[in-house]
Write an enzyme that holds these catalytic residues in place. Structure first.
Site, short mmCIF file in Angstrom:
data_model
loop_
_atom_site.label_atom_id
_atom_site.label_comp_id
_atom_site.label_asym_id
_atom_site.label_seq_id
_atom_site.Cartn_x
_atom_site.Cartn_y
_atom_site.Cartn_z
N HIS A 140 0.75 -1.08 -0.16
CA HIS A 140 -0.16 -0.02 0.05
C HIS A 140 1.01 1.34 0.12
CE1 HIS A 140 -3.35 2.55 1.63
NE2 HIS A 140 -2.42 3.25 2.05
N GLU A 141 1.87 1.30 0.81
CA GLU A 141 2.81 2.49 0.81
C GLU A 141 3.62 2.54 -0.21
OE1 GLU A 141 2.13 4.46 3.10
OE2 GLU A 141 0.76 3.21 4.51
#
Length: 277
Positions: A140-141
């Site tokens: 996600h990051e």
């Protein structure tokens, strides 16, 4: 094309946002008698303001949580480094700098852009999540870095600031420049900046959905990230040491009331989990 619906909504909101900026340029152009010098100064000042906000924001977020480099030769973090190397390669970006912080809560955030990204993970997150769940958070990051989300948000915040300042200046310019005009101009400027920021925050919420979807694609399924979000949201966040500035960047940010949802950087966690599943 990935996420056509979300990207269409972001494009519409982004167009409205830049429409505000174009309106500001037109107002200044008219106020100063069609001077191209004014437009050039507005453009140069905008670039400078956004550049300063980007640099200071990145430094401030890392400093606020006391982020330290995550040693690659430390047995506790080797698997994390290997996962980030593999995911970065799959996403077509350089491996970002990995850092660890004592945030008091399980959380993570990314700052920077392609080629100069930083991912910060809290020690509490590593302790809480299973490895596949942690991989979902890392993916996600990394998606935020690949999609230049931090840069996009800084540009949006810069536009909101500029529009607010010009609105404040316009009120002063139209009045008698006395104390009452100064007071009114400050109120108007803040209100205008807040209204523009609503569009910036809407883009932020859309981009969280995109990052979730990209993470699910990178790790092969959405379930690990959904479980991670459940565990993170169920943790005790009363001992959080994350500043407001860094909180806006974190993977988890919860808002309950209608007003707080309007000004939230994140969509409701339950909706994110539902979409992932």
């Amino acid at each position: 094309m990935r996420h056509p619906g979300l990207k269409l909504r972001m494009a519409i909101v982004g167009s409205i946002l830049f429409g505000f900026y174009a309106l500001v340029a037109a107002v200044l152009y008219a106020m100063f008698g069609g001077s191209t010098m004014v437009l050039a100064l507005v453009l140069a000042g905008s670039v400078l303001l956004i550049g300063v906000q980007y640099k200071v924001g990145k430094w401030g977020a890392l400093r606020s949580v006391g982020a330290q480099d995550m040693p690659e030769d430390d047995p506790r973090y080797r698997e994390i480094h290997r996962s980030v190397e593999r995911l970065s390669d799959e996403m077509g970006i350089d491996k970002p700098r990995l850092m660890i912080a004592e945030m008091g809560v399980p959380n993570a955030f990314a700052v920077g852009r392609k080629g100069a990204g930083v991912v910060v993970v809290s020690a509490q997150l590593i302790q809480l999540l299973d490895h596949d769940e942690l991989e979902g958070v890392l993916a996600h990051e990394l998606s935020h870095i690949r999609n230049r989300d931090v840069v996009t948000m800084v540009v949006g915040q810069g536009i909101a600031t500029i529009v607010g300042l010009v609105a404040q200046f316009a009120v002063l310019f139209a009045g008698d420049n006395d104390l009452a005009d100064l007071f009114v101009s400050m109120i108007v400027g803040n209100i205008v900046q807040f209204l523009v920021m609503l569009f910036v925050l809407a883009i932020s919420r859309y981009r969280e959905y995109v990052a979730d979807s990209d993470a699910a694609e990178a790790i092969g399924r959405g379930e690990p990230l959904a479980r991670a979000l459940e565990k993170i949201s169920g943790a005790d966040h009363s001992r959080s040491r994350v500043s407001e500035e860094a909180s806006a960047l974190c993977i988890f940010g919860e808002s309950r009331s209608l007003l707080s949802k309007l000004v939230s950087t994140h969509p409701p966690t339950e909706k994110r989990i539902e979409k992932l599943r």
